[in-house]
Motif scaffolding. Sequence first.
Motif, PDB file in Angstrom:
ATOM      1  N   THR A 198       0.835  -1.207   0.000  1.00  0.00           N
ATOM      2  CA  THR A 198       0.000   0.000   0.000  1.00  0.00           C
ATOM      3  C   THR A 198       0.866   1.253   0.000  1.00  0.00           C
ATOM      4  N   ARG A 263      -6.938   2.271  -4.030  1.00  0.00           N
ATOM      5  CA  ARG A 263      -7.357   1.105  -3.249  1.00  0.00           C
ATOM      6  C   ARG A 263      -7.447  -0.134  -4.143  1.00  0.00           C
ATOM      7  N   SER A 266      -3.873  -1.248  -4.992  1.00  0.00           N
ATOM      8  CA  SER A 266      -3.255  -1.884  -3.820  1.00  0.00           C
ATOM      9  C   SER A 266      -3.776  -3.301  -3.630  1.00  0.00           C
TER      10      SER A 266
END
Length: 391
Positions: A198, A263, A266
């Motif tokens: 991340t 997101r 990731s």
Amino acid sequence: MLNERLVLDQQAITTWMSDRLLRYLVSGSAEAKVDLKECLTRLQLNPYYTFPTIALLEPSTPADHDYDKLAYLETIRKSLQEQMPRSSIAFLAGDGRIGLLFSWVSKEVLGRLQAVLREQYEHPVYIGVGKPCSHLRDIHLSYRQAAWALQSKFYSGSGQLMYYGELRRLEPINRYPAKEEQQLYDRFRAANSEEEITEAVEGFYSAVLEKGPIDIKSMYELTIRMLVGMERRVQADEQNVGAYSPFEATSLVKLSTLEELKRYVSQFLTGLWKVASPGLKEREHHRSIIKKSIHYMEQECQHASLQSVAQKVYMTPTYLSLLFKTNTGKTFIEHLTDIRIDKAKEMLRTTHYKNYEVAEKVGYQDPRYFSQIFKKKVGVSPSEYRESVSK
């Protein structure tokens, strides 16, 4: 019961006619001969506005069925009418959006409306606001501006008020960030946890947007290219990549904001990392690389550098640096400095080299800088150290 039903039917018809009139008004098709104020009055709508303005609300509705979407919009429309001044009109603008016609002088109520929507609805509602107009007949201009403002939700995030007058011009990206992709891949290969994946993704997009926001189409295109490149790299490096969810461009382009995009990236890279993460054999390979690197650093500390050692072990400097940090807890430079200081201590104990000669032999061209580093590491200067060990 019959009277109540008739009233409800009449209200539904009036609401439907009001929506039709407002959509016609904001389309820019209203003819000069049409008396807009008279039409609004007939529908019991306010015909007078002080600098009329359009706000467009776009809910990120969770419902997939068309009827559910319509019902969801109707509940939001009701909330709007309860919060906005009675002179304002909320209408279904089409394309899953709600339009709001209001006077610019009452714009401060938009902040309260934003707070209410955040509190009442789990999913974010995006709000784009056009510029005020002098005349009601020009309201289609404010509507188009509000639609443009909604596009900035990609960078603004969820539930934000986005004013057309505050929009920044988005430029297409001039070059594909190949260097940034390489750095992302190096961090991906050296990662020891999902959190590090991340962080690597955050670092990639921070570097891409270092000079400011770029055209949203360009952002989607470079993200697709990056993910395809990462996928191919892993497949080329790994003979047997286990099962993972393949990258789908159609899923990516449905995302509305940069946060959703990051997101998604990731999560995808984490899934890829889990099936291609270093096993016992690769961890041993990493330790072997570090061991060889330290050997070169000890043998050639006078001229050693991250670039020269990385070349000897067939790694990129970034990847080698990450391997040192993730596997030993110390950076490459910290390791090299420790090796140089240990060799300097040995020379100070066993030879008659002058301090500046010791500095040069362990890789420091500036004797004063060598003295500073030595004292920071050992606690005393080179001269003091030599005196202490000669007693």
